[in-house]
Write a protein that holds these residues in place. Structure first.
Motif, short mmCIF file in Angstrom:
data_model
loop_
_atom_site.label_atom_id
_atom_site.label_comp_id
_atom_site.label_asym_id
_atom_site.label_seq_id
_atom_site.Cartn_x
_atom_site.Cartn_y
_atom_site.Cartn_z
N HIS A 75 59.56 3.28 9.29
CA HIS A 75 59.78 4.59 9.90
C HIS A 75 58.61 5.50 9.54
CE1 HIS A 75 64.09 3.65 10.70
NE2 HIS A 75 63.95 2.91 9.61
N ALA A 76 57.83 5.91 10.53
CA ALA A 76 56.71 6.83 10.28
C ALA A 76 57.22 8.26 10.25
CB ALA A 76 55.66 6.67 11.37
N LYS A 87 51.02 11.79 6.80
CA LYS A 87 51.88 10.79 7.43
C LYS A 87 52.12 9.63 6.47
CE LYS A 87 50.81 12.07 12.17
NZ LYS A 87 50.33 11.64 13.49
N HIS A 88 53.38 9.25 6.36
CA HIS A 88 53.83 8.19 5.47
C HIS A 88 54.70 7.23 6.27
CE1 HIS A 88 52.93 11.16 2.20
NE2 HIS A 88 53.47 12.00 3.07
N VAL A 89 54.93 6.06 5.71
CA VAL A 89 55.85 5.09 6.32
C VAL A 89 56.94 4.76 5.32
CG1 VAL A 89 56.13 2.76 7.23
CG2 VAL A 89 54.11 4.10 7.86
N PHE A 101 49.02 7.82 4.72
CA PHE A 101 48.07 7.17 5.62
C PHE A 101 47.05 8.16 6.18
CE2 PHE A 101 51.16 3.70 5.75
CZ PHE A 101 50.32 2.60 5.77
N SER A 123 43.73 4.23 11.96
CA SER A 123 45.17 4.20 11.76
C SER A 123 45.73 2.79 11.96
CB SER A 123 45.87 5.18 12.71
OG SER A 123 45.63 4.84 14.06
N LEU A 129 51.80 0.55 14.07
CA LEU A 129 53.07 0.37 13.38
C LEU A 129 53.90 -0.76 13.97
CD1 LEU A 129 54.21 1.84 10.93
CD2 LEU A 129 55.63 3.19 12.48
N LYS A 145 60.34 12.46 11.85
CA LYS A 145 59.83 11.28 12.55
C LYS A 145 58.60 11.62 13.38
CE LYS A 145 62.07 9.79 16.16
NZ LYS A 145 63.11 9.18 17.01
N ASP A 176 53.28 7.92 15.63
CA ASP A 176 52.19 7.05 15.18
C ASP A 176 51.58 7.62 13.91
OD1 ASP A 176 50.02 8.98 15.78
OD2 ASP A 176 50.50 8.57 17.88
N LEU A 177 50.55 6.94 13.41
CA LEU A 177 49.92 7.33 12.16
C LEU A 177 48.55 7.96 12.37
CD1 LEU A 177 50.86 4.20 10.03
CD2 LEU A 177 51.98 6.42 10.04
#
Length: 389
Positions: A9-10, A22-24, A43, A50, A53, A368, A371-372
């Motif tokens: 989940h980004a 931004k993290h996952v 990230f 990037s 995901l 949410k 993307d990253l």
């Protein structure tokens, strides 16, 4: 018990500076209904590319589904084969390995009913001293806002700070003067962090200009370009303060030991690829008679909880460490974030299994992102973690 699914989940969470990191968030699901959580932190940093995901999710499911989660060492070896060390401390493969390894410790701890610290050898302390970062000054006008940061955070119990330096020595001196004038010995500067910006000779000149104004200086960090082991050694032998450098690969750490290039290894799971790798790096430091600190890329509460368990299980942690990430963000994705008290990071309750934090699904949805990527963010913004160009 087998891993049945890997969910990623980004999320994008703003810092108080306005910069959005931004993290996952990782979920490792099992065929018996137990889920472990982890964090691939930050990230939004150099190198400026990037991660896809969707592709990462497919890859991790291919690697992990059907595996026994207690095969931590074997899983880490396979992750290292697929996301190898690259001798660069913001290498995103390390972030990926770290998130999975976090989740494995959380999952195995939950299955056994023990905290992650017990899996790391057991606690030797229940809290660790940490510092709050003062980000790099490029302009004299930033001195006053940084003084406000010191005042605010001192009021919240933080009395040790880490100063990023190397761009405007005049501003750094002015800030140090004002801190000493206003707070005296009540506030100390743990380190001058040069972040590999200068060659060792220029760092030495800058350090000599700053050191007359130091207040409680514990160490100098990253005083030479990345992987310049000779430069680290040359700098270290010319000052009377300990020198620290991050560990971002086993080869790089071995070279620093061979060259006797540092006094303190800065070990962070995010840069070395997880708790398993960080524990090994710590053991190597101990065998080499080197001290350690727990470093950071400013994680959320999941990643910070993992570092709290690690730091509280290491007997040779002698210096002030860095994990204050949750204090830098306006939000988080857990119900029970990590706690700070009088400038210490408090380890999660050892009676709570795993990492000791619980994911909040509503917050996960609120933050949410699709993307990253980060679009038009400049290199200076990535280095200084600010939204101002």
């Amino acid at each position: 018990m087998k891993i049945s699914n890997v969910r990623l989940h980004a999320v994008g969470i703003p810092r108080h500076t306005g910069f959005v990191n931004k993290h996952v968030i990782v979920k490792l699901e099992t065929d018996e209904g137990v889920t472990g959580i982890g964090e691939m932190s930050d990230f939004s940093h150099l190198p400026k590319y990037s991660i896809d995901l969707i592709d990462l999710s497919r890859t991790l499911n291919t690697l992990l589904v059907g595996r026994n989660p207690f095969d931590i060492e074997d899983i880490n070896r396979e992750l290292l084969d697929n996301f190898p060390e690259a001798m660069y401390y913001y290498e995103k493969g390390s972030f990926i390995r770290n998130g999975i390894d976090n989740a494995l410790y959380d999952l195995c701890g939950k299955i056994l009913g023990v905290s992650a610290a017990e899996l790391l050898g057991g606690r030797v302390r229940s809290r660790m001293k940490v510092c709050y970062p003062i980000f790099r000054q490029r302009f004299m006008e930033e001195v006053e806002s940084n003084m406000e940061t010191v005042r605010e955070r001192y009021g919240q119990g933080f009395d040790v700070f880490r100063l990023y330096v190397g761009k405007n020595t005049e501003a750094d001196i002015e800030l140090l003067k004002r801190i000493k004038s206003e707070f005296g010995s009540k506030v100390t500067i743990k380190s001058f962090d040069f972040s590999h910006l200068l060659d060792w000779k220029e760092t030495l000149r800058t350090f000599k200009a700053l050191v007359p104004y130091e207040v409680g200086l514990e160490m100098v960090e990253s005083p030479a370009p990345r992987n310049d082991f000779e430069g680290l050694y040359n700098f270290r032998t010319r000052i009377d303060y300990p020198v620290s450098e991050h560990v971002w690969s086993s080869m790089q750490q071995s070279e620093m030991l061979k060259k006797d290039a540092v006094d303190i290894f800065n070990i962070s799971p995010i840069f070395i690829g997880g708790l398993t790798a960080a524990r090994k790096a710590s053991a190597l430091a101990e065998n080499g008679r080197k001290s350690i600190v727990i470093g950071t890329t400013q994680e959320l509460s999941i990643g910070t909880a993992a570092m709290a368990h690690l730091g509280c299980a290491l007997p040779h942690l002698k210096f002030t460490s860095d994990p204050t990430g949750p204090e830098l963000y306006i939000g988080d994705v857990v119900k029970n974030g990590v706690q700070y008290e009088d400038g210490y990071l408090i380890a999660p309750d050892r009676n709570i299994a795993g990492l000791g934090v619980e994911l909040d699904e509503e917050l996960l949805e609120e933050y949410k992102v699709s993307d990253l990527g980060w679009g038009e963010v400049t290199v200076h913004q990535l280095q200084d973690r600010t939204s101002t160009k």
